[in-house]
Design a protein around this motif. Structure first.
Motif, PDB file in Angstrom:
ATOM      1  N   ALA A 138      -4.047   7.599  -4.875  1.00  0.00           N
ATOM      2  CA  ALA A 138      -3.018   8.640  -4.892  1.00  0.00           C
ATOM      3  C   ALA A 138      -1.592   8.108  -4.926  1.00  0.00           C
ATOM      4  CB  ALA A 138      -3.187   9.534  -3.671  1.00  0.00           C
ATOM      5  N   SER A 139      -1.375   6.854  -4.551  1.00  0.00           N
ATOM      6  CA  SER A 139       0.001   6.366  -4.464  1.00  0.00           C
ATOM      7  C   SER A 139       0.547   5.960  -5.830  1.00  0.00           C
ATOM      8  CB  SER A 139       0.087   5.182  -3.496  1.00  0.00           C
ATOM      9  OG  SER A 139      -0.605   4.085  -4.037  1.00  0.00           O
ATOM     10  N   GLU A 140       1.868   5.905  -5.867  1.00  0.00           N
ATOM     11  CA  GLU A 140       2.518   5.487  -7.107  1.00  0.00           C
ATOM     12  C   GLU A 140       2.496   3.962  -7.198  1.00  0.00           C
ATOM     13  OE1 GLU A 140       6.581   6.763  -6.982  1.00  0.00           O
ATOM     14  OE2 GLU A 140       6.865   6.048  -4.959  1.00  0.00           O
ATOM     15  N   PRO A 141       2.663   3.431  -8.394  1.00  0.00           N
ATOM     16  CA  PRO A 141       2.684   1.971  -8.543  1.00  0.00           C
ATOM     17  C   PRO A 141       3.854   1.359  -7.765  1.00  0.00           C
ATOM     18  CG  PRO A 141       2.467   3.043 -10.672  1.00  0.00           C
ATOM     19  CD  PRO A 141       2.724   4.120  -9.670  1.00  0.00           C
ATOM     20  N   ALA A 142       3.702   0.109  -7.353  1.00  0.00           N
ATOM     21  CA  ALA A 142       4.730  -0.562  -6.545  1.00  0.00           C
ATOM     22  C   ALA A 142       6.055  -0.658  -7.298  1.00  0.00           C
ATOM     23  CB  ALA A 142       4.235  -1.945  -6.140  1.00  0.00           C
ATOM     24  N   ALA A 143       5.998  -0.922  -8.604  1.00  0.00           N
ATOM     25  CA  ALA A 143       7.240  -1.029  -9.389  1.00  0.00           C
ATOM     26  C   ALA A 143       7.971   0.302  -9.415  1.00  0.00           C
ATOM     27  CB  ALA A 143       6.912  -1.485 -10.809  1.00  0.00           C
ATOM     28  N   ALA A 144       7.258   1.386  -9.562  1.00  0.00           N
ATOM     29  CA  ALA A 144       7.895   2.708  -9.583  1.00  0.00           C
ATOM     30  C   ALA A 144       8.483   3.040  -8.217  1.00  0.00           C
ATOM     31  CB  ALA A 144       6.878   3.773  -9.992  1.00  0.00           C
ATOM     32  N   SER A 189     -12.475   5.476   1.970  1.00  0.00           N
ATOM     33  CA  SER A 189     -11.680   4.901   3.054  1.00  0.00           C
ATOM     34  C   SER A 189     -10.211   5.275   2.858  1.00  0.00           C
ATOM     35  CB  SER A 189     -11.834   3.383   3.062  1.00  0.00           C
ATOM     36  OG  SER A 189     -11.234   2.836   1.906  1.00  0.00           O
ATOM     37  N   GLU A 190      -9.441   5.092   3.902  1.00  0.00           N
ATOM     38  CA  GLU A 190      -8.018   5.436   3.821  1.00  0.00           C
ATOM     39  C   GLU A 190      -7.304   4.552   2.788  1.00  0.00           C
ATOM     40  OE1 GLU A 190      -4.191   5.476   6.815  1.00  0.00           O
ATOM     41  OE2 GLU A 190      -6.176   5.933   7.630  1.00  0.00           O
ATOM     42  N   PHE A 191      -7.709   3.292   2.719  1.00  0.00           N
ATOM     43  CA  PHE A 191      -7.125   2.366   1.744  1.00  0.00           C
ATOM     44  C   PHE A 191      -7.412   2.831   0.316  1.00  0.00           C
ATOM     45  CE2 PHE A 191      -7.689  -1.375  -1.009  1.00  0.00           C
ATOM     46  CZ  PHE A 191      -6.395  -1.871  -0.978  1.00  0.00           C
ATOM     47  N   ALA A 192      -8.653   3.264   0.061  1.00  0.00           N
ATOM     48  CA  ALA A 192      -9.025   3.709  -1.285  1.00  0.00           C
ATOM     49  C   ALA A 192      -8.259   4.969  -1.675  1.00  0.00           C
ATOM     50  CB  ALA A 192     -10.528   3.956  -1.362  1.00  0.00           C
TER      51      ALA A 192
END
Length: 86
Positions: free
Chosen positions: A63-69, A55-58
């Motif tokens: 692939a996305s970076e962590p929220a803190a970064a 799914s797009e969420f998965a």
């Protein structure tokens, strides 16, 4: 003497036949099992099939970076802009 030789030759032929029959059955069984197992491996190990099934969420989560970064990067970009403006 001729009958004994013929019976001995027949016994050897039967022995060879039994071994050949077992080998033939084992080879055919192995080929059939391998063919059916290998046919399914293409879908299991295909990265395209796996990625297309996500799914797009998965995909975003993988692939996305962590929220803190991400927050730190945005903070630093903001500081760079402020320093350039100064």
């Amino acid at each position: 003497m001729e009958n004994v030789s013929c019976e001995e030759a027949l016994d050897y032929v039967f022995a060879i036949y039994e071994v050949s029959q077992k080998t033939f059955v084992a080879n055919i069984t192995t080929q059939v099992v391998e063919r059916h197992m290998i046919r399914g491996l293409k879908m299991i190990f295909s990265p395209v099939a796996v990625v297309n099934g996500l799914s797009e969420f998965a995909v975003e989560k993988i692939a996305s970076e962590p929220a803190a970064a991400k927050r730190h990067r945005l903070f630093l970009e903001d500081r760079i802009e402020k320093l350039k403006d100064g």
